[in-house]
Design an enzyme around this catalytic site. Structure first.
Site, PDB file in Angstrom:
ATOM      1  N   HIS A 137       0.807  -1.227   0.000  1.00  0.00           N
ATOM      2  CA  HIS A 137       0.000   0.000   0.000  1.00  0.00           C
ATOM      3  C   HIS A 137       0.843   1.282   0.000  1.00  0.00           C
ATOM      4  CE1 HIS A 137       0.790   1.137   4.204  1.00  0.00           C
ATOM      5  NE2 HIS A 137       0.967  -0.166   4.354  1.00  0.00           N
ATOM      6  N   HIS A 146      11.535  -0.216 -12.373  1.00  0.00           N
ATOM      7  CA  HIS A 146      11.293  -1.649 -12.611  1.00  0.00           C
ATOM      8  C   HIS A 146      11.478  -2.413 -11.303  1.00  0.00           C
ATOM      9  CE1 HIS A 146      12.784  -5.596 -14.753  1.00  0.00           C
ATOM     10  NE2 HIS A 146      11.673  -5.780 -14.071  1.00  0.00           N
TER      11      HIS A 146
HETATM   12  O1  JB2 Z   1      15.797   1.863 -29.348  1.00  0.00           O
HETATM   13  C1  JB2 Z   1      15.369   0.718 -29.546  1.00  0.00           C
HETATM   14  C2  JB2 Z   1      15.974  -0.456 -28.994  1.00  0.00           C
HETATM   15  N1  JB2 Z   1      17.043  -0.669 -28.182  1.00  0.00           N
HETATM   16  C3  JB2 Z   1      17.149  -1.996 -27.996  1.00  0.00           C
HETATM   17  N2  JB2 Z   1      14.253   0.506 -30.331  1.00  0.00           N
HETATM   18  C4  JB2 Z   1      13.742  -0.741 -30.580  1.00  0.00           C
HETATM   19  N3  JB2 Z   1      12.666  -0.833 -31.348  1.00  0.00           N
HETATM   20  N4  JB2 Z   1      14.302  -1.848 -30.074  1.00  0.00           N
HETATM   21  C5  JB2 Z   1      15.398  -1.706 -29.309  1.00  0.00           C
HETATM   22  N5  JB2 Z   1      16.149  -2.624 -28.675  1.00  0.00           N
HETATM   23  C6  JB2 Z   1      15.894  -4.058 -28.763  1.00  0.00           C
HETATM   24  O2  JB2 Z   1      15.433  -4.527 -27.496  1.00  0.00           O
HETATM   25  C7  JB2 Z   1      17.121  -4.890 -29.052  1.00  0.00           C
HETATM   26  O3  JB2 Z   1      17.430  -4.880 -30.440  1.00  0.00           O
HETATM   27  C8  JB2 Z   1      16.714  -6.267 -28.523  1.00  0.00           C
HETATM   28  O4  JB2 Z   1      16.090  -7.058 -29.510  1.00  0.00           O
HETATM   29  C9  JB2 Z   1      15.699  -5.922 -27.431  1.00  0.00           C
HETATM   30  C10 JB2 Z   1      16.213  -6.222 -26.043  1.00  0.00           C
HETATM   31  O5  JB2 Z   1      16.166  -7.613 -25.887  1.00  0.00           O
HETATM   32  P1  JB2 Z   1      16.814  -8.358 -24.642  1.00  0.00           P
HETATM   33  O6  JB2 Z   1      16.312  -9.751 -24.659  1.00  0.00           O
HETATM   34  O7  JB2 Z   1      18.286  -8.135 -24.631  1.00  0.00           O
HETATM   35  O8  JB2 Z   1      16.288  -7.563 -23.381  1.00  0.00           O
HETATM   36  P2  JB2 Z   1      14.795  -7.183 -22.961  1.00  0.00           P
HETATM   37  O9  JB2 Z   1      14.803  -5.732 -22.796  1.00  0.00           O
HETATM   38  O10 JB2 Z   1      13.798  -7.785 -23.844  1.00  0.00           O
HETATM   39  O11 JB2 Z   1      14.661  -7.907 -21.537  1.00  0.00           O
HETATM   40  C11 JB2 Z   1      15.504  -7.545 -20.444  1.00  0.00           C
HETATM   41  O12 JB2 Z   1      14.704  -6.937 -19.434  1.00  0.00           O
HETATM   42  C12 JB2 Z   1      13.660  -7.767 -18.939  1.00  0.00           C
HETATM   43  C13 JB2 Z   1      12.840  -6.965 -17.960  1.00  0.00           C
HETATM   44  C14 JB2 Z   1      16.166  -8.805 -19.912  1.00  0.00           C
HETATM   45  O13 JB2 Z   1      17.091  -8.470 -18.905  1.00  0.00           O
HETATM   46  C15 JB2 Z   1      15.118  -9.758 -19.355  1.00  0.00           C
HETATM   47  O14 JB2 Z   1      15.736 -10.893 -18.769  1.00  0.00           O
HETATM   48  C16 JB2 Z   1      14.248  -9.032 -18.326  1.00  0.00           C
HETATM   49  N6  JB2 Z   1      13.233  -9.928 -17.837  1.00  0.00           N
END
Ligand code: JB2
Length: 214
Positions: A137, A146
């Site tokens: 709360h 996050h």
């Molecule tokens: O400026 C952007 C950009 N920067 C990175 N624009 C767009 N459209 N996409 C962007 N990305 C993309 O985010 C990268 O190219 C990559 O495909 C994606 C990040 O993927 P990743 O699997 O490395 O991290 P995530 O952000 O999806 O997940 C992280 O955070 C979550 C909360 C990880 O640490 C996870 O384990 C966690 N659960």
């Protein structure tokens, strides 16, 4: 009737977000935007372009979009870009989460499966409360903060903009965590954490030599 929705990002967090939107219903995921992942599909959803395609897709009638990128600074920046292009930015609440009727959830925030949001808690825009995290709360979470899976934030906690509370951490009642701070995984935060500070351990202490950029 389902509305079309773009998802920004095509990584691990995007997978979680796709499944949560499917569970929540009411949205048809039109595609993912991620310039680095062109041509891929993620859980059956195609990557249809990069961020440069946002104005065109908006003109073509896609009205809603959601940023699914874990990096807090990037998520906030891209969220602001979506708003500037005139997209509707929904909040995502997994149907297996509990959200108090007296809580307020910002645009582009994600409350994931088994999360609990307590009474009169306020989540800023683009906040993530990840799977199984409890935010009790009267908490106040700033823009693009996050709270990672399995955390427990007691009552009256504040988390500043873009800060990360790492997986499985606990935060004592009334503690204030500043902006752009990082709490390492499995920490017990019993004292306030200044802006741009990285802490860790039980009890959490500043990690010497570590400061957070930005
Ligand atoms: O400026 C952007 C950009 N920067 C990175 N624009 C767009 N459209 N996409 C962007 N990305 C993309 O985010 C990268 O190219 C990559 O495909 C994606 C990040 O993927 P990743 O699997 O490395 O991290 P995530 O952000 O999806 O997940 C992280 O955070 C979550 C909360 C990880 O640490 C996870 O384990 C966690 N659960």
């Amino acid at each position: 009737m389902s509305r079309d929705l773009l998802i920004i990002g095509a990584g691990g967090h995007a997978k979680v977000v796709i499944e949560a939107f499917r569970a929540a219903q009411g949205w048809r995921i039109a595609g993912l935007l991620d310039g680095a992942q062109a041509g891929r599909t993620v859980l059956g959803v195609p990557v249809i372009g990069g961020d440069d395609d946002l104005p065109r897709l908006r003109r073509e009638g896609v009205s809603a979009a959601f940023v699914a990128i874990g990096n807090n600074l990037a998520r906030e920046r891209l969220g602001a870009a979506l708003a500037a292009h005139g997209f509707v930015i929904p909040a995502l609440i997994h149907p297996a989460a509990f959200v108090s009727p007296a809580a307020r959830i910002g645009a582009g925030a994600a409350v994931l499966a088994r999360a609990v949001i307590g009474t009169e808690t306020v989540l800023g825009d683009f906040v993530i409360v990840n799977n199984g995290a409890v935010v009790d709360h009267d908490n106040l979470l700033g823009s693009a903060a996050h709270v990672a899976p399995g955390c427990a934030l007691a009552g009256n906690v504040q988390v500043g903009a873009r800060s990360l509370v790492g997986v499985g951490s606990a935060v004592r009642p009334g503690v204030r965590i500043g902006a752009d701070a990082v709490v390492g995984a499995g920490s017990a935060v019993v004292k306030d954490v200044p802006d741009r500070t990285m802490v860790g351990g039980v009890p959490a202490r500043p990690l010497r030599g570590k400061s957070v950029a930005g």
